[in-house]
Design a protein around this motif. Structure first.
Motif, PDB file in Angstrom:
ATOM      1  N   SER A  21       4.854  25.074 -12.050  1.00  0.00           N
ATOM      2  CA  SER A  21       3.658  24.244 -11.903  1.00  0.00           C
ATOM      3  C   SER A  21       3.386  23.966 -10.422  1.00  0.00           C
ATOM      4  O   SER A  21       4.290  23.999  -9.581  1.00  0.00           O
ATOM      5  CB  SER A  21       3.768  22.949 -12.706  1.00  0.00           C
ATOM      6  N   SER A  26      -3.994  27.937 -11.335  1.00  0.00           N
ATOM      7  CA  SER A  26      -5.369  27.614 -11.721  1.00  0.00           C
ATOM      8  C   SER A  26      -6.327  27.826 -10.555  1.00  0.00           C
ATOM      9  O   SER A  26      -7.477  28.224 -10.752  1.00  0.00           O
ATOM     10  CB  SER A  26      -5.460  26.168 -12.213  1.00  0.00           C
ATOM     11  N   PHE A  37     -12.695  26.432  -4.824  1.00  0.00           N
ATOM     12  CA  PHE A  37     -11.336  25.886  -4.671  1.00  0.00           C
ATOM     13  C   PHE A  37     -11.394  24.368  -4.707  1.00  0.00           C
ATOM     14  O   PHE A  37     -12.256  23.753  -4.100  1.00  0.00           O
ATOM     15  CB  PHE A  37     -10.719  26.339  -3.341  1.00  0.00           C
ATOM     16  N   GLN A  40      -7.954  18.839  -5.277  1.00  0.00           N
ATOM     17  CA  GLN A  40      -7.353  17.911  -6.232  1.00  0.00           C
ATOM     18  C   GLN A  40      -6.536  18.687  -7.272  1.00  0.00           C
ATOM     19  O   GLN A  40      -6.944  19.767  -7.704  1.00  0.00           O
ATOM     20  CB  GLN A  40      -8.471  17.153  -6.930  1.00  0.00           C
ATOM     21  N   TYR A  41      -5.428  18.128  -7.669  1.00  0.00           N
ATOM     22  CA  TYR A  41      -4.566  18.810  -8.643  1.00  0.00           C
ATOM     23  C   TYR A  41      -4.869  18.352 -10.061  1.00  0.00           C
ATOM     24  O   TYR A  41      -4.863  17.162 -10.352  1.00  0.00           O
ATOM     25  CB  TYR A  41      -3.093  18.541  -8.313  1.00  0.00           C
ATOM     26  N   LYS A 134      -0.357  30.079  -1.111  1.00  0.00           N
ATOM     27  CA  LYS A 134      -0.331  29.057  -0.049  1.00  0.00           C
ATOM     28  C   LYS A 134       0.088  29.676   1.282  1.00  0.00           C
ATOM     29  O   LYS A 134       0.801  29.070   2.075  1.00  0.00           O
ATOM     30  CB  LYS A 134       0.546  27.846  -0.432  1.00  0.00           C
ATOM     31  N   ALA A 166      -5.241  30.791  -2.078  1.00  0.00           N
ATOM     32  CA  ALA A 166      -6.404  30.437  -2.902  1.00  0.00           C
ATOM     33  C   ALA A 166      -7.297  29.486  -2.112  1.00  0.00           C
ATOM     34  O   ALA A 166      -8.516  29.512  -2.221  1.00  0.00           O
ATOM     35  CB  ALA A 166      -5.949  29.786  -4.200  1.00  0.00           C
TER      36      ALA A 166
HETATM   37  P1  GDP Z   1      -1.009  25.325 -10.910  1.00  0.00           P
HETATM   38  O1  GDP Z   1      -0.274  24.144 -11.452  1.00  0.00           O
HETATM   39  O2  GDP Z   1      -0.074  26.470 -10.635  1.00  0.00           O
HETATM   40  O3  GDP Z   1      -2.176  25.740 -11.758  1.00  0.00           O
HETATM   41  O4  GDP Z   1      -1.554  24.901  -9.464  1.00  0.00           O
HETATM   42  P2  GDP Z   1      -3.015  24.446  -9.056  1.00  0.00           P
HETATM   43  O5  GDP Z   1      -3.916  25.600  -8.949  1.00  0.00           O
HETATM   44  O6  GDP Z   1      -3.442  23.324  -9.936  1.00  0.00           O
HETATM   45  O7  GDP Z   1      -2.727  23.920  -7.576  1.00  0.00           O
HETATM   46  C1  GDP Z   1      -1.751  22.917  -7.321  1.00  0.00           C
HETATM   47  C2  GDP Z   1      -2.081  22.224  -6.005  1.00  0.00           C
HETATM   48  O8  GDP Z   1      -1.922  23.143  -4.934  1.00  0.00           O
HETATM   49  C3  GDP Z   1      -3.527  21.729  -5.934  1.00  0.00           C
HETATM   50  O9  GDP Z   1      -3.541  20.501  -5.251  1.00  0.00           O
HETATM   51  C4  GDP Z   1      -4.237  22.788  -5.118  1.00  0.00           C
HETATM   52  O10 GDP Z   1      -5.322  22.257  -4.423  1.00  0.00           O
HETATM   53  C5  GDP Z   1      -3.127  23.265  -4.191  1.00  0.00           C
HETATM   54  N1  GDP Z   1      -3.292  24.689  -3.814  1.00  0.00           N
HETATM   55  C6  GDP Z   1      -3.548  25.732  -4.630  1.00  0.00           C
HETATM   56  N2  GDP Z   1      -3.644  26.875  -3.940  1.00  0.00           N
HETATM   57  C7  GDP Z   1      -3.415  26.555  -2.647  1.00  0.00           C
HETATM   58  C8  GDP Z   1      -3.378  27.327  -1.438  1.00  0.00           C
HETATM   59  O11 GDP Z   1      -3.580  28.547  -1.383  1.00  0.00           O
HETATM   60  N3  GDP Z   1      -3.075  26.631  -0.297  1.00  0.00           N
HETATM   61  C9  GDP Z   1      -2.850  25.292  -0.288  1.00  0.00           C
HETATM   62  N4  GDP Z   1      -2.589  24.731   0.885  1.00  0.00           N
HETATM   63  N5  GDP Z   1      -2.905  24.551  -1.397  1.00  0.00           N
HETATM   64  C10 GDP Z   1      -3.178  25.162  -2.563  1.00  0.00           C
END
Ligand code: GDP
Ligand code: MG
Length: 230
Positions: A21, A26, A37, A40-41, A134, A166
């Motif tokens: 997670s 997502s 993009f 917020q999570y 990331k 992302a």
């Molecule tokens: P999931 O639980 O794997 O679906 O992760 P999410 O897509 O919900 O992202 C989790 C958190 O990481 C969120 O706050 C996103 O904004 C952040 N996030 C996702 N991708 C990136 C990225 O490429 N770079 C950074 N710095 N943050 C990211």
């Protein structure tokens, strides 16, 4: 439109996105679907997206299963793997545990699929991308070296490694393009082109209610039996 259902069955693909997670699964799916993009999570339980494409007169369907990182029901994950055609395994470059999880997932996918296809692990031709997300973070936060990621895919021509962001939209389209090439899907389904040609967007699969597909609020209380969709 009446024969859409019939047409689709032959050109229907299922993409499964797996990983710990908060690694950005997502966010990567969202980049693919709408180019956006969110900082917020929002915890994902299990999200479905369906895209239907009309490519040179033929109908194609792509189902995307965006899974939750923590899977309280191992059988559900196994089912996702069994029904998946192409896989994206995501970890975060700043999180070592998420990389270990990707290694476990890769092993499990190969095991599940090789017994399904009665093939050896080595020759199960499974289009799969391993995605270190990331990549926008400073190098001092990096916990996984690029060559460690590359090593996971070096022995398999249907498997590729990408470092993406992302957030900054770095390398995401390229990753999808290569994944679709490996899966021999029409290149029109790739992100750069698909936004122009898809005719339907984000509808729940048959047998699944909107409430269930958007079941974040309901959590895992959703009563649809995933088996019905097989
Ligand atoms: P999931 O639980 O794997 O679906 O992760 P999410 O897509 O919900 O992202 C989790 C958190 O990481 C969120 O706050 C996103 O904004 C952040 N996030 C996702 N991708 C990136 C990225 O490429 N770079 C950074 N710095 N943050 C990211
Ligand atoms: Mg998510």
């Amino acid at each position: 439109p009446e024969n859409i259902g019939k047409e689709l069955t032959k050109n229907s693909y299922r993409m499964v996105v797996l990983g710990a997670s908060r690694v950005g699964k997502s966010s990567i799916v969202s980049r693919f679907l709408n180019g956006r993009f969110e900082d917020q999570y929002t915890p994902t339980i299990e999200d479905f997206h369906r895209k239907v494409y009309n490519i040179r007169g033929d109908m194609y369907q792509l189902d995307i299963l965006d899974t939750s990182g923590n899977h309280p029901f191992p059988a559900m994950r196994r089912l996702s793997i069994l029904t998946g055609d192409v896989f994206i395994l995501v970890f975060s470059l700043d999180n070592r545990e998420s990389f270990d999880e990707v290694k476990r997932l890769q092993k499990q996918i190969l095991e599940v699929k090789s017994c399904l296809k009665n093939k050896t692990k080595e020759s199960a031709d499974l289009p799969m991308v391993i995605c270190g997300n990331k990549n926008d973070h400073s190098e001092i936060f990096r916990k996984v070296r690029s060559d460690e990621g590359e090593n996971l895919v070096s022995s398999d021509e249907n498997c590729a490694y990408f470092e993406v962001s992302a957030k900054k939209n770095t390398n995401v389209d390229e990753m999808f393009y290569v994944l679709f090439s490996m899966a021999k899907l029409p290149h029109e389904m790739s992100p750069a082109l698909h936004r122009k040609i898809s005719i339907q967007y984000d509808s729940p699969p048959m047998g699944m209610t909107i409430e269930c597909a958007r079941g974040r609020a309901l959590g895992l209380m959703c009563h649809t039996d995933p088996g019905q969709r097989l």
